[in-house]
Design a protein around this motif. Sequence first.
Motif, PDB file in Angstrom:
ATOM      1  N   ASN A 282       0.770  -1.274  -0.081  1.00  0.00           N
ATOM      2  CA  ASN A 282      -0.368  -0.048  -0.077  1.00  0.00           C
ATOM      3  C   ASN A 282       0.835   1.312  -0.159  1.00  0.00           C
ATOM      4  O   ASN A 282       0.281   2.237  -0.495  1.00  0.00           O
ATOM      5  CB  ASN A 282      -1.061   0.000   1.188  1.00  0.00           C
ATOM      6  CG  ASN A 282      -2.064  -1.062   1.182  1.00  0.00           C
ATOM      7  OD1 ASN A 282      -2.063  -1.753   0.305  1.00  0.00           O
ATOM      8  ND2 ASN A 282      -3.065  -1.062   2.099  1.00  0.00           N
ATOM      9  N   VAL A 283       2.080   1.203   0.333  1.00  0.00           N
ATOM     10  CA  VAL A 283       3.000   2.293   0.426  1.00  0.00           C
ATOM     11  C   VAL A 283       4.267   2.322  -0.093  1.00  0.00           C
ATOM     12  O   VAL A 283       4.388   3.031  -1.181  1.00  0.00           O
ATOM     13  CB  VAL A 283       3.202   2.808   2.091  1.00  0.00           C
ATOM     14  CG1 VAL A 283       4.056   4.105   2.073  1.00  0.00           C
ATOM     15  CG2 VAL A 283       1.781   2.748   2.744  1.00  0.00           C
ATOM     16  N   ARG A 284       5.089   1.317   0.245  1.00  0.00           N
ATOM     17  CA  ARG A 284       6.264   1.026  -0.473  1.00  0.00           C
ATOM     18  C   ARG A 284       5.869   1.114  -2.101  1.00  0.00           C
ATOM     19  O   ARG A 284       6.723   1.500  -3.078  1.00  0.00           O
ATOM     20  CB  ARG A 284       6.887  -0.096  -0.103  1.00  0.00           C
ATOM     21  CG  ARG A 284       8.507  -0.357  -0.704  1.00  0.00           C
ATOM     22  CD  ARG A 284       9.137  -1.138  -0.224  1.00  0.00           C
ATOM     23  NE  ARG A 284       8.438  -2.767  -0.559  1.00  0.00           N
ATOM     24  CZ  ARG A 284       9.029  -3.915  -0.176  1.00  0.00           C
ATOM     25  NH1 ARG A 284       9.943  -3.952   0.869  1.00  0.00           N
ATOM     26  NH2 ARG A 284       8.429  -4.963  -0.578  1.00  0.00           N
ATOM     27  N   ALA A 285       4.975   0.194  -2.727  1.00  0.00           N
ATOM     28  CA  ALA A 285       5.054  -0.057  -3.973  1.00  0.00           C
ATOM     29  C   ALA A 285       4.432   1.381  -4.915  1.00  0.00           C
ATOM     30  O   ALA A 285       5.253   1.601  -5.891  1.00  0.00           O
ATOM     31  CB  ALA A 285       3.726  -1.191  -4.506  1.00  0.00           C
ATOM     32  N   PRO A 286       3.495   2.042  -4.360  1.00  0.00           N
ATOM     33  CA  PRO A 286       3.242   3.207  -5.172  1.00  0.00           C
ATOM     34  C   PRO A 286       4.512   4.207  -4.937  1.00  0.00           C
ATOM     35  O   PRO A 286       4.653   5.022  -6.103  1.00  0.00           O
ATOM     36  CB  PRO A 286       2.272   3.792  -4.237  1.00  0.00           C
ATOM     37  CG  PRO A 286       1.787   2.989  -3.186  1.00  0.00           C
ATOM     38  CD  PRO A 286       2.677   1.797  -3.367  1.00  0.00           C
ATOM     39  N   PHE A 287       5.347   4.215  -3.859  1.00  0.00           N
ATOM     40  CA  PHE A 287       6.366   5.203  -3.794  1.00  0.00           C
ATOM     41  C   PHE A 287       7.390   4.525  -4.930  1.00  0.00           C
ATOM     42  O   PHE A 287       7.983   5.514  -5.399  1.00  0.00           O
ATOM     43  CB  PHE A 287       7.022   5.043  -2.292  1.00  0.00           C
ATOM     44  CG  PHE A 287       8.381   5.866  -2.403  1.00  0.00           C
ATOM     45  CD1 PHE A 287       8.357   7.163  -2.191  1.00  0.00           C
ATOM     46  CD2 PHE A 287       9.283   4.998  -2.434  1.00  0.00           C
ATOM     47  CE1 PHE A 287       9.788   7.694  -2.002  1.00  0.00           C
ATOM     48  CE2 PHE A 287      10.814   5.657  -2.306  1.00  0.00           C
ATOM     49  CZ  PHE A 287      10.925   6.967  -2.203  1.00  0.00           C
ATOM     50  N   ARG A 288       7.575   3.455  -4.762  1.00  0.00           N
ATOM     51  CA  ARG A 288       8.865   2.833  -5.830  1.00  0.00           C
ATOM     52  C   ARG A 288       8.400   3.136  -7.101  1.00  0.00           C
ATOM     53  O   ARG A 288       9.133   3.567  -7.846  1.00  0.00           O
ATOM     54  CB  ARG A 288       9.115   1.507  -5.435  1.00  0.00           C
ATOM     55  CG  ARG A 288      10.496   0.957  -6.328  1.00  0.00           C
ATOM     56  CD  ARG A 288      11.425   1.792  -6.125  1.00  0.00           C
ATOM     57  NE  ARG A 288      12.574   1.134  -6.871  1.00  0.00           N
ATOM     58  CZ  ARG A 288      13.616   1.801  -6.987  1.00  0.00           C
ATOM     59  NH1 ARG A 288      13.850   2.962  -6.594  1.00  0.00           N
ATOM     60  NH2 ARG A 288      14.633   1.045  -7.779  1.00  0.00           N
ATOM     61  N   ALA A 289       7.055   2.739  -7.339  1.00  0.00           N
ATOM     62  CA  ALA A 289       6.627   2.991  -8.881  1.00  0.00           C
ATOM     63  C   ALA A 289       6.585   4.561  -9.493  1.00  0.00           C
ATOM     64  O   ALA A 289       7.107   4.780 -10.547  1.00  0.00           O
ATOM     65  CB  ALA A 289       5.014   2.602  -8.862  1.00  0.00           C
ATOM     66  N   ALA A 290       6.254   5.422  -8.528  1.00  0.00           N
ATOM     67  CA  ALA A 290       6.438   6.785  -8.873  1.00  0.00           C
ATOM     68  C   ALA A 290       7.785   7.177  -8.805  1.00  0.00           C
ATOM     69  O   ALA A 290       8.309   8.013  -9.853  1.00  0.00           O
ATOM     70  CB  ALA A 290       5.823   7.741  -7.555  1.00  0.00           C
ATOM     71  N   GLN A 291       8.857   6.693  -7.896  1.00  0.00           N
ATOM     72  CA  GLN A 291      10.228   6.944  -8.333  1.00  0.00           C
ATOM     73  C   GLN A 291      10.796   6.607  -9.489  1.00  0.00           C
ATOM     74  O   GLN A 291      11.442   7.365 -10.186  1.00  0.00           O
ATOM     75  CB  GLN A 291      10.960   6.504  -6.967  1.00  0.00           C
ATOM     76  CG  GLN A 291      12.520   6.775  -6.891  1.00  0.00           C
ATOM     77  CD  GLN A 291      13.073   5.993  -5.786  1.00  0.00           C
ATOM     78  OE1 GLN A 291      12.795   4.770  -5.559  1.00  0.00           O
ATOM     79  NE2 GLN A 291      13.868   6.522  -5.153  1.00  0.00           N
ATOM     80  N   LYS A 292      10.391   5.369  -9.758  1.00  0.00           N
ATOM     81  CA  LYS A 292      10.943   4.975 -11.107  1.00  0.00           C
ATOM     82  C   LYS A 292      10.348   5.555 -12.330  1.00  0.00           C
ATOM     83  O   LYS A 292      11.058   5.535 -13.488  1.00  0.00           O
ATOM     84  CB  LYS A 292      10.570   3.154 -11.094  1.00  0.00           C
ATOM     85  CG  LYS A 292      11.371   2.537 -10.262  1.00  0.00           C
ATOM     86  CD  LYS A 292      12.597   2.092 -10.874  1.00  0.00           C
ATOM     87  CE  LYS A 292      12.588   1.041 -12.081  1.00  0.00           C
ATOM     88  NZ  LYS A 292      13.893   0.607 -12.451  1.00  0.00           N
ATOM     89  N   ALA A 293       8.939   5.653 -12.232  1.00  0.00           N
ATOM     90  CA  ALA A 293       8.113   6.328 -13.403  1.00  0.00           C
ATOM     91  C   ALA A 293       8.621   7.869 -13.638  1.00  0.00           C
ATOM     92  O   ALA A 293       8.729   8.146 -14.863  1.00  0.00           O
ATOM     93  CB  ALA A 293       6.691   6.341 -13.258  1.00  0.00           C
ATOM     94  N   ALA A 294       9.061   8.279 -12.624  1.00  0.00           N
ATOM     95  CA  ALA A 294       9.302   9.940 -12.735  1.00  0.00           C
ATOM     96  C   ALA A 294      10.857   9.946 -13.266  1.00  0.00           C
ATOM     97  O   ALA A 294      10.761  10.958 -14.126  1.00  0.00           O
ATOM     98  CB  ALA A 294       9.455  10.374 -11.452  1.00  0.00           C
ATOM     99  N   ALA A 295      11.429   9.143 -13.198  1.00  0.00           N
ATOM    100  CA  ALA A 295      12.982   9.182 -13.847  1.00  0.00           C
ATOM    101  C   ALA A 295      12.804   9.139 -15.377  1.00  0.00           C
ATOM    102  O   ALA A 295      13.774   9.595 -16.003  1.00  0.00           O
ATOM    103  CB  ALA A 295      13.620   8.053 -13.347  1.00  0.00           C
ATOM    104  N   VAL A 296      11.743   8.453 -16.016  1.00  0.00           N
ATOM    105  CA  VAL A 296      11.458   8.510 -17.412  1.00  0.00           C
ATOM    106  C   VAL A 296      10.442   9.344 -17.965  1.00  0.00           C
ATOM    107  O   VAL A 296      10.199   9.541 -19.205  1.00  0.00           O
ATOM    108  CB  VAL A 296      11.282   7.046 -18.083  1.00  0.00           C
ATOM    109  CG1 VAL A 296      12.497   6.307 -17.762  1.00  0.00           C
ATOM    110  CG2 VAL A 296      10.238   6.532 -17.359  1.00  0.00           C
ATOM    111  N   MET A 297       9.794  10.200 -17.026  1.00  0.00           N
ATOM    112  CA  MET A 297       8.384  10.850 -17.494  1.00  0.00           C
ATOM    113  C   MET A 297       8.935  12.210 -18.129  1.00  0.00           C
ATOM    114  O   MET A 297       9.953  12.948 -17.510  1.00  0.00           O
ATOM    115  CB  MET A 297       7.604  11.136 -16.404  1.00  0.00           C
ATOM    116  CG  MET A 297       6.594  10.412 -15.951  1.00  0.00           C
ATOM    117  SD  MET A 297       5.435  10.796 -14.662  1.00  0.00           S
ATOM    118  CE  MET A 297       4.161   9.432 -14.552  1.00  0.00           C
ATOM    119  N   PRO A 298       8.345  12.546 -19.114  1.00  0.00           N
ATOM    120  CA  PRO A 298       8.608  13.838 -19.711  1.00  0.00           C
ATOM    121  C   PRO A 298       8.033  15.058 -19.122  1.00  0.00           C
ATOM    122  O   PRO A 298       7.135  14.608 -18.121  1.00  0.00           O
ATOM    123  CB  PRO A 298       8.071  13.508 -21.137  1.00  0.00           C
ATOM    124  CG  PRO A 298       6.947  12.649 -20.952  1.00  0.00           C
ATOM    125  CD  PRO A 298       7.347  11.874 -19.981  1.00  0.00           C
TER     126      PRO A 298
END
Length: 246
Positions: free
Chosen positions: A115-131
């Motif tokens: 509920n917390v670590r997964a959305p944080f990690r997903a945001a961290q990873k996705a933001a690294a490649v987001m335009p």
Amino acid sequence: MRPLAGKVALVIGGTRGIGAAISRRMARDGAAVAVVYRSRSVEAECLAGVLREQASDVLMIQVDVGDVHALDRAIDDVVRHFGRIDVLVNVAGIAITGPLDDYADDAFDRVFALNVRAPFRAAQKAAAVMPHGGRIITIGSIVADRMPGAGGTLYAASKAALGGMTRGLARDLGARGITANLVQPGPIDTERNPADGPNADLNRAPLAIPRHGSPVEVASLVAYLASADAGFVTGATYDIDGGWGA
């Protein structure tokens, strides 16, 4: 109009209930769609067929996002396939409920991992490649603000953490035009919480609008937050709860 045409949307937990409605809406609005799911592969393939009728490209990935390394690999697969992620929607979650003294020793770790670590990690990873102009949208729960009864301590605590995470993401990513927002549904008519289920009347008791919401209504709010119209909305929490806290 297809406001997400040319965009790539990743929906984590996107094959059932609210998540499935969001996946369908992302496809309807023109996005190529990646869906991460944990189980029920037959259902996932059925949904993929529906999505392919509208989306330019669809990728389905089966993985347990509570495993951070597996989640990392899944997001890497999405980036390899599409080359980018424009919209991330975190839906996946788990509820372990019951009397405080009855929680298993690993209950805290299991709930917070998903509920917390997964959305944080997903945001961290996705933001690294987001335009510039990317979108991060997390689905929480109205119990983060008001716990109506006993037995939900861990679940409420994990959902409350998402508010702080969202505000932090908004500050960290705002200079890049990436927004981060939180959607907190109240009682929604899904398999987990059906409008005709044994707890339905109790769920509806606090509401100003005395009915369950629909997954489509939640998906419509997410669609707004994913659109260009919401470019100046960030760090916000949107309750879609029939007046639960009114």
